[in-house]
Design a protein around this motif. Sequence first.
Motif, short mmCIF file in Angstrom:
data_model
loop_
_atom_site.label_atom_id
_atom_site.label_comp_id
_atom_site.label_asym_id
_atom_site.label_seq_id
_atom_site.Cartn_x
_atom_site.Cartn_y
_atom_site.Cartn_z
N ARG A 73 0.85 -1.20 0.00
CA ARG A 73 0.00 0.00 0.00
C ARG A 73 0.89 1.24 0.00
N LYS A 108 -1.61 8.59 -2.83
CA LYS A 108 -2.90 8.60 -2.14
C LYS A 108 -2.74 8.16 -0.69
N VAL A 109 -1.86 7.21 -0.44
CA VAL A 109 -1.62 6.78 0.94
C VAL A 109 -0.97 7.91 1.73
N LYS A 155 -9.47 10.50 2.25
CA LYS A 155 -9.81 9.42 1.33
C LYS A 155 -10.88 9.86 0.34
N TYR A 196 -9.54 7.48 -2.52
CA TYR A 196 -8.90 6.23 -2.09
C TYR A 196 -9.93 5.39 -1.35
N THR A 205 -7.94 1.31 5.47
CA THR A 205 -6.59 1.52 5.99
C THR A 205 -6.45 1.22 7.48
#
Length: 268
Positions: free
Chosen positions: A42, A46-47, A105, A110, A114
């Motif tokens: 991951r 975006k993370v 997100k 996303y 998570t």
Amino acid sequence: MYPTVGDLLGIDLPIPTHAVFVALGVAVAGLVFTFEARRRGRTGDKVIAVVTGALIGGGLVMRLGTWLQHVDLRQNATLAEQWVYGNKSILGGLFGAWLGVHLAKRIVGYRIRTGDLFAPAVAAGMAVGRIGCLLTEPPGTPTHTAYGIVLDPVTAARLQVPAGVALHPSFVYEIVFHALAFVVLWRWLRHDRLPAGETLTVYVGAYAVFRLLVEFVRGNEVVWHGLTRPQLVLLATLPVLLLRLTVVLRRRESAMTSPARIPQLEAR
């Protein structure tokens, strides 16, 4: 005034102790999160945006989370005063981080859950960050146990607690809780034993129950029927958390007993 790192080391080093350990906690959480994100594949912009949302949301709400002290809003500090002088709230920080993650997100689109990345990271960071609280804040209520913390007159006067009286090391209890939670999360629960994203639900639910109980020896202000403000907040939110935990455990049990899962278990 809280002691600085220099005070603890006996040298002229005016660095706020509490802030240092909070920063160390954030750094440790970041390292654990990065390791787990790479292990699960991951990574990407975006993370990073999601983590940024967690930090911004947690920082903002942690600062403002203790603003509402009185029903009559005129008796509360202004938002500016709260930001500069107000106490920080760990519970507020956790809620702010959760809110920041969800907003981030949505903004970046996303959709992958998570919670499994954040759970061990938060536990590790909390275990380190709470050391700063142990070194700078009132330990807890008086206790007759042999492991109570006894403060000298100067420190007791600064923290406004009794001098020469054994006090519950409530922050030690919390450090131990988060350290053990990290071990459990890292050793067992992170290996796909729960539905995707629900590791954080289990951790936050367990912490909520623990915090509700440890508040009785924490020494915070009692505001209603023997309960502190954090306890009132937890009593309002715990039913939702426990309902969510029940759903998670039922989903896990259903997955473990499904026909598609049984052959995999037998083959191990």
